[in-house]
Design a protein around this motif. Structure first.
Motif, PDB file in Angstrom:
ATOM      1  N   LEU A 280       0.814  -1.217   0.000  1.00  0.00           N
ATOM      2  CA  LEU A 280       0.000   0.000   0.000  1.00  0.00           C
ATOM      3  C   LEU A 280       0.847   1.268   0.000  1.00  0.00           C
ATOM      4  O   LEU A 280       0.379   2.332   0.421  1.00  0.00           O
ATOM      5  CB  LEU A 280      -0.921   0.007   1.231  1.00  0.00           C
ATOM      6  CG  LEU A 280      -1.912  -1.153   1.340  1.00  0.00           C
ATOM      7  CD1 LEU A 280      -2.660  -1.077   2.662  1.00  0.00           C
ATOM      8  CD2 LEU A 280      -2.887  -1.160   0.165  1.00  0.00           C
ATOM      9  N   GLU A 281       2.040   1.172  -0.494  1.00  0.00           N
ATOM     10  CA  GLU A 281       2.938   2.327  -0.466  1.00  0.00           C
ATOM     11  C   GLU A 281       2.329   3.506  -1.221  1.00  0.00           C
ATOM     12  O   GLU A 281       1.821   3.369  -2.339  1.00  0.00           O
ATOM     13  CB  GLU A 281       4.287   1.976  -1.087  1.00  0.00           C
ATOM     14  CG  GLU A 281       5.336   3.049  -0.882  1.00  0.00           C
ATOM     15  CD  GLU A 281       6.737   2.554  -1.173  1.00  0.00           C
ATOM     16  OE1 GLU A 281       7.690   3.222  -0.747  1.00  0.00           O
ATOM     17  OE2 GLU A 281       6.875   1.500  -1.824  1.00  0.00           O
ATOM     18  N   GLY A 282       2.335   4.675  -0.585  1.00  0.00           N
ATOM     19  CA  GLY A 282       1.832   5.891  -1.197  1.00  0.00           C
ATOM     20  C   GLY A 282       0.341   6.083  -1.101  1.00  0.00           C
ATOM     21  O   GLY A 282      -0.204   7.069  -1.600  1.00  0.00           O
ATOM     22  N   ARG A 283      -0.364   5.170  -0.461  1.00  0.00           N
ATOM     23  CA  ARG A 283      -1.815   5.261  -0.362  1.00  0.00           C
ATOM     24  C   ARG A 283      -2.239   5.750   1.030  1.00  0.00           C
ATOM     25  O   ARG A 283      -1.459   5.733   1.975  1.00  0.00           O
ATOM     26  CB  ARG A 283      -2.459   3.908  -0.670  1.00  0.00           C
ATOM     27  CG  ARG A 283      -2.099   3.398  -2.056  1.00  0.00           C
ATOM     28  CD  ARG A 283      -2.809   2.112  -2.405  1.00  0.00           C
ATOM     29  NE  ARG A 283      -2.197   1.487  -3.583  1.00  0.00           N
ATOM     30  CZ  ARG A 283      -2.618   0.361  -4.140  1.00  0.00           C
ATOM     31  NH1 ARG A 283      -3.673  -0.268  -3.637  1.00  0.00           N
ATOM     32  NH2 ARG A 283      -2.005  -0.138  -5.195  1.00  0.00           N
ATOM     33  N   THR A 284      -3.497   6.153   1.115  1.00  0.00           N
ATOM     34  CA  THR A 284      -4.065   6.615   2.385  1.00  0.00           C
ATOM     35  C   THR A 284      -5.241   5.732   2.759  1.00  0.00           C
ATOM     36  O   THR A 284      -6.111   5.452   1.928  1.00  0.00           O
ATOM     37  CB  THR A 284      -4.537   8.075   2.280  1.00  0.00           C
ATOM     38  OG1 THR A 284      -3.398   8.922   2.083  1.00  0.00           O
ATOM     39  CG2 THR A 284      -5.267   8.506   3.549  1.00  0.00           C
ATOM     40  N   ALA A 285      -5.270   5.315   4.007  1.00  0.00           N
ATOM     41  CA  ALA A 285      -6.347   4.467   4.513  1.00  0.00           C
ATOM     42  C   ALA A 285      -6.964   5.083   5.765  1.00  0.00           C
ATOM     43  O   ALA A 285      -6.251   5.612   6.622  1.00  0.00           O
ATOM     44  CB  ALA A 285      -5.820   3.077   4.847  1.00  0.00           C
ATOM     45  N   VAL A 286      -8.275   5.001   5.861  1.00  0.00           N
ATOM     46  CA  VAL A 286      -9.009   5.405   7.060  1.00  0.00           C
ATOM     47  C   VAL A 286      -9.574   4.148   7.708  1.00  0.00           C
ATOM     48  O   VAL A 286     -10.119   3.277   7.020  1.00  0.00           O
ATOM     49  CB  VAL A 286     -10.157   6.377   6.714  1.00  0.00           C
ATOM     50  CG1 VAL A 286     -11.023   6.638   7.945  1.00  0.00           C
ATOM     51  CG2 VAL A 286      -9.610   7.688   6.164  1.00  0.00           C
ATOM     52  N   VAL A 287      -9.445   4.057   9.019  1.00  0.00           N
ATOM     53  CA  VAL A 287     -10.029   2.948   9.773  1.00  0.00           C
ATOM     54  C   VAL A 287     -10.859   3.535  10.899  1.00  0.00           C
ATOM     55  O   VAL A 287     -10.335   4.283  11.733  1.00  0.00           O
ATOM     56  CB  VAL A 287      -8.956   2.006  10.353  1.00  0.00           C
ATOM     57  CG1 VAL A 287      -9.617   0.797  11.034  1.00  0.00           C
ATOM     58  CG2 VAL A 287      -7.982   1.542   9.275  1.00  0.00           C
ATOM     59  N   THR A 288     -12.149   3.225  10.952  1.00  0.00           N
ATOM     60  CA  THR A 288     -12.981   3.705  12.051  1.00  0.00           C
ATOM     61  C   THR A 288     -12.945   2.703  13.207  1.00  0.00           C
ATOM     62  O   THR A 288     -12.634   1.527  13.019  1.00  0.00           O
ATOM     63  CB  THR A 288     -14.433   3.936  11.614  1.00  0.00           C
ATOM     64  OG1 THR A 288     -15.043   2.677  11.294  1.00  0.00           O
ATOM     65  CG2 THR A 288     -14.497   4.869  10.410  1.00  0.00           C
ATOM     66  N   GLY A 289     -13.232   3.192  14.385  1.00  0.00           N
ATOM     67  CA  GLY A 289     -13.153   2.335  15.566  1.00  0.00           C
ATOM     68  C   GLY A 289     -11.746   1.823  15.789  1.00  0.00           C
ATOM     69  O   GLY A 289     -11.529   0.670  16.158  1.00  0.00           O
ATOM     70  N   ALA A 290     -10.758   2.708  15.590  1.00  0.00           N
ATOM     71  CA  ALA A 290      -9.359   2.273  15.518  1.00  0.00           C
ATOM     72  C   ALA A 290      -8.554   2.549  16.782  1.00  0.00           C
ATOM     73  O   ALA A 290      -7.347   2.361  16.793  1.00  0.00           O
ATOM     74  CB  ALA A 290      -8.668   2.934  14.326  1.00  0.00           C
ATOM     75  N   ALA A 291      -9.208   2.956  17.866  1.00  0.00           N
ATOM     76  CA  ALA A 291      -8.459   3.230  19.093  1.00  0.00           C
ATOM     77  C   ALA A 291      -7.959   1.942  19.751  1.00  0.00           C
ATOM     78  O   ALA A 291      -7.047   1.984  20.583  1.00  0.00           O
ATOM     79  CB  ALA A 291      -9.320   4.017  20.074  1.00  0.00           C
ATOM     80  N   GLY A 292      -8.529   0.813  19.386  1.00  0.00           N
ATOM     81  CA  GLY A 292      -8.108  -0.453  19.970  1.00  0.00           C
ATOM     82  C   GLY A 292      -8.679  -1.622  19.200  1.00  0.00           C
ATOM     83  O   GLY A 292      -9.363  -1.449  18.181  1.00  0.00           O
TER      84      GLY A 292
ATOM     85  N   GLU B 164       2.148  -0.680   8.188  1.00  0.00           N
ATOM     86  CA  GLU B 164       3.368  -1.461   7.939  1.00  0.00           C
ATOM     87  C   GLU B 164       3.584  -1.695   6.448  1.00  0.00           C
ATOM     88  O   GLU B 164       4.726  -1.852   5.993  1.00  0.00           O
ATOM     89  CB  GLU B 164       3.297  -2.801   8.666  1.00  0.00           C
ATOM     90  CG  GLU B 164       3.452  -2.708  10.169  1.00  0.00           C
ATOM     91  CD  GLU B 164       3.211  -4.042  10.856  1.00  0.00           C
ATOM     92  OE1 GLU B 164       3.206  -5.090  10.153  1.00  0.00           O
ATOM     93  OE2 GLU B 164       3.010  -4.037  12.088  1.00  0.00           O
ATOM     94  N   HIS B 165       2.504  -1.699   5.691  1.00  0.00           N
ATOM     95  CA  HIS B 165       2.609  -1.913   4.250  1.00  0.00           C
ATOM     96  C   HIS B 165       2.604  -0.607   3.468  1.00  0.00           C
ATOM     97  O   HIS B 165       2.308  -0.584   2.272  1.00  0.00           O
ATOM     98  CB  HIS B 165       1.510  -2.856   3.773  1.00  0.00           C
ATOM     99  CG  HIS B 165       1.898  -4.295   3.944  1.00  0.00           C
ATOM    100  ND1 HIS B 165       2.502  -5.033   2.951  1.00  0.00           N
ATOM    101  CD2 HIS B 165       1.824  -5.111   5.024  1.00  0.00           C
ATOM    102  CE1 HIS B 165       2.760  -6.249   3.394  1.00  0.00           C
ATOM    103  NE2 HIS B 165       2.362  -6.328   4.647  1.00  0.00           N
ATOM    104  N   GLY B 166       2.969   0.482   4.135  1.00  0.00           N
ATOM    105  CA  GLY B 166       3.273   1.722   3.439  1.00  0.00           C
ATOM    106  C   GLY B 166       2.196   2.777   3.428  1.00  0.00           C
ATOM    107  O   GLY B 166       2.427   3.889   2.942  1.00  0.00           O
ATOM    108  N   ALA B 167       1.005   2.480   3.923  1.00  0.00           N
ATOM    109  CA  ALA B 167      -0.085   3.457   3.863  1.00  0.00           C
ATOM    110  C   ALA B 167       0.068   4.528   4.927  1.00  0.00           C
ATOM    111  O   ALA B 167       0.542   4.263   6.037  1.00  0.00           O
ATOM    112  CB  ALA B 167      -1.433   2.757   4.032  1.00  0.00           C
ATOM    113  N   ALA B 168      -0.365   5.726   4.585  1.00  0.00           N
ATOM    114  CA  ALA B 168      -0.666   6.720   5.610  1.00  0.00           C
ATOM    115  C   ALA B 168      -2.017   6.319   6.183  1.00  0.00           C
ATOM    116  O   ALA B 168      -2.939   5.982   5.435  1.00  0.00           O
ATOM    117  CB  ALA B 168      -0.740   8.116   5.001  1.00  0.00           C
ATOM    118  N   VAL B 169      -2.137   6.303   7.507  1.00  0.00           N
ATOM    119  CA  VAL B 169      -3.380   5.825   8.111  1.00  0.00           C
ATOM    120  C   VAL B 169      -4.011   6.900   8.983  1.00  0.00           C
ATOM    121  O   VAL B 169      -3.327   7.612   9.714  1.00  0.00           O
ATOM    122  CB  VAL B 169      -3.160   4.536   8.935  1.00  0.00           C
ATOM    123  CG1 VAL B 169      -2.794   3.381   8.025  1.00  0.00           C
ATOM    124  CG2 VAL B 169      -2.099   4.727  10.002  1.00  0.00           C
ATOM    125  N   VAL B 170      -5.312   7.006   8.860  1.00  0.00           N
ATOM    126  CA  VAL B 170      -6.101   7.884   9.718  1.00  0.00           C
ATOM    127  C   VAL B 170      -6.924   6.991  10.631  1.00  0.00           C
ATOM    128  O   VAL B 170      -7.759   6.206  10.160  1.00  0.00           O
ATOM    129  CB  VAL B 170      -7.007   8.814   8.891  1.00  0.00           C
ATOM    130  CG1 VAL B 170      -7.891   9.653   9.813  1.00  0.00           C
ATOM    131  CG2 VAL B 170      -6.160   9.710   7.997  1.00  0.00           C
TER     132      VAL B 170
END
Length: 246
Positions: free
Chosen positions: A6-18, A30-36
């Motif tokens: 996922l290098e260079g991509r952006t991902a959003v994950v909801t409910g991601a505090a735990g 770990e696979h290269g994404a910027a994560v929100v």
């Protein structure tokens, strides 16, 4: 070195505090994404993002609120310039028998899972349609396949997510936006480990692989669906349950 999927991509994950959400965010990162990392618990989301490191952002979001979800998508695009992956993971339980479940507890579970997933699907797909690509991943549950006693609200909501996934996939396929779902089974999280030990052990014994799953194993399925490894898959429902309900 392992290829970064996922290098260079952006991902959003909801409910991601735990729990599963955090595990998904970590693996995509770990696979290269910027994560929100989005969560109703804003401080928790920010702490989780800090634990991941660079290219991780924590944002408060109420997935049941239209303006909050739209704000999450807008802020993601503003800060990273794009949106490639959106994981509708936020969820709650309010378990009770039919006789004891309140309307408020039924409505809350429906709002978080169904309205929340629909709002995320709608807002994320609007950006992805214009970009001509994207992957949306909805978190269902094996409870939505079989139904669980004491979970008429949760089982119904998780089944509804499957229908929503398939309808969304049909609407968006011609725009190269893929919509898939994951159905986890018994996964070790704070939520399931709060179950009475004898109930957990009984459910674990019924699994062909004779163990509960780990959040990281659900994250592996999410990584697959987020990446080009699944480029010809849409409307699919992947079961991550150790063979339960085969």
């Amino acid at each position: 070195m392992t290829e970064l999927l996922l290098e260079g991509r952006t991902a959003v994950v909801t409910g991601a505090a735990g729990g599963i959400g955090l595990a998904v965010a970590q693996l995509l990162h770990e696979h290269g994404a910027a994560v929100v990392l989005a969560d109703l618990n804003e401080a928790g989301a920010q702490a989780a993002a800090t634990s991941i490191g660079d290219r991780a952002i924590g944002i408060g979001c109420d997935v049941t609120d239209e303006s909050s979800v739209q704000g999450l998508v807008d802020e993601t695009v503003r800060r990273t310039g794009r949106l490639d992956v959106f994981v509708n993971n936020a969820g709650v339980t309010r378990d009770a028998s039919l006789r004891k479940m309140t309307v408020a507890d039924f409505d809350l579970v429906m709002a978080v899972h169904l309205r929340g997933t629909w709002l995320g699907l709608r807002a994320a797909s609007a950006v992805m349609r214009d970009a001509g690509s994207g992957s949306i991943i909805n978190m269902s549950s094996l409870s939505g396949k079989s139904g669980n006693p004491g979970q008429t609200n949760y089982s119904a909501a998780k089944a509804g997510i499957v229908g929503m996934t398939k309808a969304g996939a049909k609407e968006l396929a011609h725009k190269n936006v893929r919509v898939n779902a994951i159905q986890p089974g018994l996964i070790r999280t704070a939520m399931t480990e709060a179950m009475p030990p004898e109930v957990f052990a009984e459910r674990e014994a019924a699994i062909p692989m004779k163990r509960a799953g780990e959040a990281a194993e659900v994250a592996g399925a999410a990584l697959f669906l987020a990446s080009d490894l699944s480029s010809y898959m849409t409307g699919a429902v992947l079961e991550v349950g150790g063979g339960r309900l085969m």
